[in-house]
Design an enzyme around this catalytic site. Structure first.
Site, PDB file in Angstrom:
ATOM      1  N   THR A  31       1.037  -4.685   3.943  1.00  0.00           N
ATOM      2  CA  THR A  31       0.746  -5.042   5.328  1.00  0.00           C
ATOM      3  C   THR A  31       0.106  -6.428   5.447  1.00  0.00           C
ATOM      4  OG1 THR A  31      -1.412  -3.939   5.200  1.00  0.00           O
ATOM      5  CG2 THR A  31       0.459  -2.647   6.009  1.00  0.00           C
ATOM      6  N   THR A  81       0.814  -1.213   0.000  1.00  0.00           N
ATOM      7  CA  THR A  81       0.000   0.000   0.000  1.00  0.00           C
ATOM      8  C   THR A  81       0.854   1.271   0.000  1.00  0.00           C
ATOM      9  OG1 THR A  81      -1.841  -1.108   1.099  1.00  0.00           O
ATOM     10  CG2 THR A  81      -1.704   1.273   1.373  1.00  0.00           C
TER      11      THR A  81
END
Lengths: 161, 161, 161, 161
Positions: free
Chosen positions: D82, D11
Site C-alpha cells: 500500500t 502486506t
C-alpha cells in the site's frame, strides 16, 4: 483452587499494528482466548507488561517471580516469549515457591494463521493441574523441567539440555 | 514412548460440505492439526470411522477399545463426540488396560471460528503424559475420571456426577 | 451516495450453535464484517429476518423488494442464500427500481474456514458502485444479470441459463 | 477473456517466519486465495518478485509494467504494497495500455486475523471486469483513478488527492 494465568507478552500475544506494519503489543489476547477455551475451573488472569522476551531484564523477571509468589492459586501458567523462557524459568525454579508453575508460549502469534498458541496453552493448563509443585516448560506437546530445557533456535523447538 | 491419537469423529472433526450445506465428516482434520501443534514427542494417528457420537453403537465403542488395547503407546488421546463421551469412557474404564487414556473433543468444530478444539487437544496431550494409568475425560480445561463425569447439555459443559 | 447492505441470511451469515450442534442464525456477522472491510464509503446496514433461502416465501421476497425501494442509496448489496438467489433477483429485476442492486452470498459460512464470503462481498461492493442501474448476481468472481443466472447445485457454482 | 492477477508482494502477501520472528515473504498466498474464491472466470496468476512496496525501485515498477503490457487478458488485478501503490499506479497510468488495470492490497496480511485482503481482492476482481480501460486503485471498498489517489498513512486509508 483454580488457575492463575500470568501474561508477560512474547510471540503468543503479539499484535499486528496496521498503521506501522509492526508486530508488537497492544491489549493482551488472553481475555478472548480464555473465553474461547470454555474453562470451567476458576481462572484469574494477571497481565504484566507485555514484552518481547529478548527485551526482558532482571527486573522484569523479578516482577514475574513476585506475581507467582503473591498468587493464591496452587497452579500458575505463565505465557512468555520463547527466546528467554528457560532463563525466566530458572529464576522461578531457584525460588522454590511450592506451587506448580508452567511456562508456555508460541512459535506463531495467536492471531496468525496456523498458530500453536491455543494448543500450547491447553498443554500448560492441563499439566499445571496434574504435576507436583515445581517449575516446568510446556512446549511442542512436551513438558520439560526448568533445569533441563533449552530452545533450539535453528529448529524452532524446545529440547532437553 | 510417544502418544497415540485415536480419531473417532465428533464435533471436533466435523466438516462443512458446501454442496449439501451439511456439517458432517470428510477426511479427518487431525493430520493438519498435529502438524500445527509442532509436537516433538512421537505421535501415531489412528483414524477410526468418523461418527457423530450420538450415532455410536456398542460395536463402535468396542472398536475404540480394541484400538487402545492394541496400542503400543502408554499414552492415548481419543478425539470423540461430546454427547456420548462419558459412555465410551466407561467402556474403556471398565477394561482396565493399564494405559493413560484421555478423551477429548470440542463444542465447536475445529474449522469453525472460536473453536475450542485445539485447546482441548492440548489439555489432553498434556495430561496423557502426566497422569497415572487410567481413563479420563479432558474438557473445559479440567480432567475428570471416567467414572465421575457427565455432560451438562443445557450448559454445554462437562462436570462431575 | 453510499452503499446499503441488506442482510437476509443465507449460508453467508449462518452461525454454529454449540448447544444444539445446528448451523442456523443468530446475530448477523455483517456488523463485524463491515468493520473488517475498512470501507470508507458510507455504508448503511439493514438486517432483515435472517433466513435459509430455501425457507423464503413470497412475503419474504416482497420485504426485500420493499427495503430496496425505500433505500435512499443508489447502490445496494443484498446478502442472500444461494439456493433461491436467482428467484429473489427476478422479483427485484421485474420491479425496475432504477438502482444498482447486487446479490451475493457464500458457499461456505463466513465463520467457517476457507469461506468465500468476504471475497464475494468485495466483488458485490465493487460492482454495485460501477455498474449501471439494474439487478445483478455476483458469485464466483463473476457478475450475472438477474435474467440470465442459475445455480448449478451439483457443481456449487453460478452460471448463465 | 479472463483475469490476470499479478502478485508483487506487499502486506497482503506477507508471511510470518517462525524461526526468525520476521514478517517477510515466502511463497505467495495467492494460489490458495484464488482456490478459496471459487472464481469460475479463467484466472492467470503471475507471481513477480515479492517485495515490500517501500523497497520497490524503478526497475521493479518497470517489471510490473512489462507484465501488464505482455498480458493477453483485458482485465488485470495487481496485488501490491500500500505504501507506494499510487506511485506504481502512476507508472501504469502514464503507459496507457488500453486495459483495465486495478491495484489492490491489504492493511492486514492475508494470514493475520481480521485481514481485509480477501475483501479487497474481491472489489478489485469485480471492478476489473466492469470498468472501462484505465488504471485504478481499489482500497477501502472504493475505486480511485490512478491520478487522483493517495494513502493517508496516519489514518491507514486511501483517499483522493
Amino acid at each position: 483452587m483454580g488457575i492463575r494465568i500470568v501474561a508477560t507478552g512474547g510471540t503468543f500475544d503479539k499484535h499486528y499494528n496496521e498503521l506501522t506494519g509492526v508486530l508488537g503489543f497492544s491489549d493482551s489476547h488472553l481475555p478472548d482466548v480464555i473465553k474461547r477455551t470454555r474453562m470451567t475451573v476458576p481462572v484469574a488472569l494477571e497481565v504484566l507488561p507485555l514484552l518481547d522476551s529478548l527485551d526482558m531484564q532482571d527486573a522484569d523477571r523479578e516482577r514475574v517471580l513476585a506475581a507467582c509468589a503473591a498468587a493464591s492459586e496452587p497452579a500458575i501458567v505463565i505465557v512468555h516469549g520463547t527466546d528467554t523462557m528457560p532463563e525466566t524459568a530458572r529464576v522461578l525454579g531457584a525460588a522454590n515457591l511450592g506451587k506448580t508453575i508452567v511456562f508456555t508460549g508460541a512459535m506463531i502469534p495467536y492471531e496468525i494463521a496456523n498458530s500453536d498458541a491455543l494448543f500450547n496453552l491447553g498443554v500448560a493448563v492441563g499439566v499445571a493441574q496434574t504435576l507436583p509443585a515445581g517449575v516446568y516448560v510446556a512446549m511442542n506437546g512436551q513438558v520439560f523441567s526448568w533445569n533441563n530445557v533449552q530452545k533450539n533456535k535453528a529448529a524452532g523447538v524446545f529440547q532437553p539440555l
